[in-house]
Motif scaffolding. Structure first.
Motif, short mmCIF file in Angstrom:
data_model
loop_
_atom_site.label_atom_id
_atom_site.label_comp_id
_atom_site.label_asym_id
_atom_site.label_seq_id
_atom_site.Cartn_x
_atom_site.Cartn_y
_atom_site.Cartn_z
N ALA A 168 -24.47 -6.62 -16.94
CA ALA A 168 -24.39 -5.82 -15.72
C ALA A 168 -25.47 -4.76 -15.68
O ALA A 168 -25.62 -4.07 -14.66
CB ALA A 168 -23.01 -5.17 -15.62
N TRP A 180 -28.50 -7.14 -9.93
CA TRP A 180 -27.28 -7.48 -9.22
C TRP A 180 -27.53 -8.51 -8.11
O TRP A 180 -26.65 -9.32 -7.80
CB TRP A 180 -26.63 -6.22 -8.64
N ALA A 263 -19.23 -3.81 -12.78
CA ALA A 263 -18.92 -4.96 -13.64
C ALA A 263 -17.46 -5.37 -13.49
O ALA A 263 -17.14 -6.57 -13.43
CB ALA A 263 -19.23 -4.63 -15.09
#
Length: 524
Positions: A168, A180, A263
């Motif tokens: 993450a 992301w 996350a």
């Protein structure tokens, strides 16, 4: 007839002896007289552990031993569960691949059983290692749980397909937006692929039934979803599909406190939250409230102390991370430091530090045994000394958390896998400097050397001077050495060198003639 019978009997004995020599390790082994630290339950000051066919069948202060069990006396020693390394890439050739999406990869193809890492792990009491890619990734490959001993990966394997590695936090060269975006795109593309595959499977099924497709795409995808078989997925999507269906574990690296919230949300949205393990970075403990709310197990960074300086006051503060995590009631695992020169390379040292900083002893011991075993889905077979679990036992010379204590022996599945007394590397390391073998003397000098060592003196007339003879008394001094023969200079020719050599020979002959006591020359 008697001779034939005797011959058959002798043949049977020889055959039995051959089988005995080739037989494997004992099927039943009892470790007796040692202090037992089972991790789960109270310690036993002096007890016995019985292992049959690789499984623990009895643990206690008084255990009745089978008549055919091999007994090993470990009095004065400490019996401890085999340590579990929850997360390590060192069994691989490189820590990470260059691919952003590597879910089709499997560490099986990159594990090298001959790496020194596995040997050191066994020497340090680690009987189970989770080989997984490192943190510099987006979506990594499939991990594997192995024993640190074996000739090939299949022999080492405890659990294949242990989980998928994800991050993450941004990998090197990426920022959080890029990281992301790639993560979301991977699962969005998986959803599209699944819909196309469902529609395709529905059409194939209709063709088998010799029927036309009489529904729209949406209905076809809905009906076809139930027809998809596991083998229908290609390599690029199969593992992510298993992950999204909750059939595969996820090990998600959260390198900073700000990464915890996204996350947790991402894991819930994509169906693997109930099987996620968070691998924490150095300052991730600052999001301890979010981690506590999530209630998922965590793996701590190898550096247990976090130091930072206040930007306003300049004051340096230090936080012992395991204490914060333990006080929050989270299940956590400790990791060994990859630098072999540091004491932190030992899991027992990491646990001892936790106790020194106020973490309960049972909590610290669980962090290197039963906790990582549960994270790996192996809590029913590893991590403690209980009946029914694998016979993975470490024999310590003293308390496992004492830094002066060494691993004496390691049993894996009831088989002796390591013995410090036979450790060649340790023996060479601790060898005294004077213990090195002396260089051998030339063969021609061996007889004289032997006589000298034995204290024998040569007899008179056998190559040694006789002190009784007047010519050998102390007033006689040794002859001066013969003058060296001239060597050619840069401007000399062969004739001049030969003449000079003749003159030197004649001078030496006259010198020996004038001194009759000289020996060893041609005129002697």
């Amino acid at each position: 007839m008697r001779r034939t019978g005797a011959w058959r009997a002798a043949t049977a004995v020889i055959a039995f002896a051959a089988v005995s020599v080739q037989a494997g390790p004992p099927t039943k082994i009892a470790l007796t007289g040692g202090r037992i630290v089972p991790v789960v339950g109270p310690e036993i000051e002096k007890g016995t552990i019985l292992i049959e066919h690789g499984k623990i069948t009895a643990v206690g202060a008084s255990v009745e031993l089978p008549f055919d069990a091999m007994e090993v006396d470990v009095s004065g020693k400490v019996l401890f569960p085999g340590l579990v390394n929850a997360h390590d890439w060192q069994g691989l050739d490189i820590p990470n691949e260059n691919l952003d999406i590597g879910a089709a990869l499997d560490v099986y193809d990159a594990i090298d059983p001959s790496r020194l890492f596995f040997e050191n792990s066994l020497r340090d009491g680690v009987t189970t290692v989770h080989i997984i890619q490192a943190n510099n990734c987006v979506i990594g490959g499939i991990s594997r749980v192995v024993r640190p001993i074996g000739l090939d990966v299949d022999e080492m394997t405890v659990r294949p397909r242990a989980g998928v590695k994800m991050s993450a936090s941004p990998k090197g060269g990426y920022d959080r937006m890029t990281q992301w975006a790639i993560l979301r795109e991977a699962f969005a593309e998986l959803a599209d692929y699944r819909e196309r595959l469902a529609e395709q499977r529905y059409e194939e099924e209709q063709k088998k039934l010799k029927k036309d497709v009489d529904v729209g795409p949406a209905e076809a995808r809905k009906r076809g979803a139930e027809l998809i078989r596991p083998q229908d997925y290609d390599d690029a999507h199969a593992n992510l599909h298993e992950l999204s269906q909750g059939r595969l574990d996820a090990w998600v690296y959260v390198g900073a406190a700000t990464d915890v919230g996204p996350a947790v949300k991402f894991a819930k949205e994509n169906g693997f939250f109930d099987r996620v393990v968070f691998v924490l970075g150095p300052d991730t403990f600052k999001a301890v409230d979010e981690l506590k709310a999530a209630g998922r197990p965590v793996v701590l960074d190898v550096n247990l102390d976090f130091r930072e300086r206040d930007p306003l006051t300049g004051k340096l503060s230090e936080t012992f991370v395991p204490k914060v995590i333990a006080d929050a009631g989270l299940t956590f695992a400790l990791l060994p430091h990859p630098d072999a020169s540091l004491a932190e390379r030992y899991l027992t040292y990491q646990a001892a530090r936790c106790i020194r900083e106020g973490v309960a002893r049972e909590t610290a011991l669980a962090a290197i045994t039963i906790n990582p075993a549960k994270m790996l889905g192996l809590g029913d077979t590893l991590g403690s000394l209980e009946v029914g679990k694998a016979g993975n036992i470490v024999v310590y010379g003293g308390d496992p958390l004492d830094f002066n204590t060494w691993v004496e022996q390691v049993y894996i599945d009831g088989i002796l896998a390591y013995d410090r007394a036979k450790d060649v590397r340790i023996r060479r390391l601790l060898e005294e400097p004077g213990a090195e073998e002396k260089p051998k003397e030339p063969a021609g000098d061996s007889a004289a050397s032997d006589q000298t060592q034995q204290g024998d003196k040569p007899e008179a007339g056998e190559g040694a001077p006789d002190p009784a003879k007047p010519e050998n008394k102390g007033e006689n001094k040794p002859d001066s050495p013969a003058p060296p023969k001239p060597s050619p200079g840069p401007g000399d020719d062969e004739a001049s060198v030969e003449r000079a050599s003749d003159r030197a020979d004649r001078a030496e002959s006259r010198r020996r003639k004038d001194n009759p006591r000289s020996k060893g020359g041609p005129d002697a």
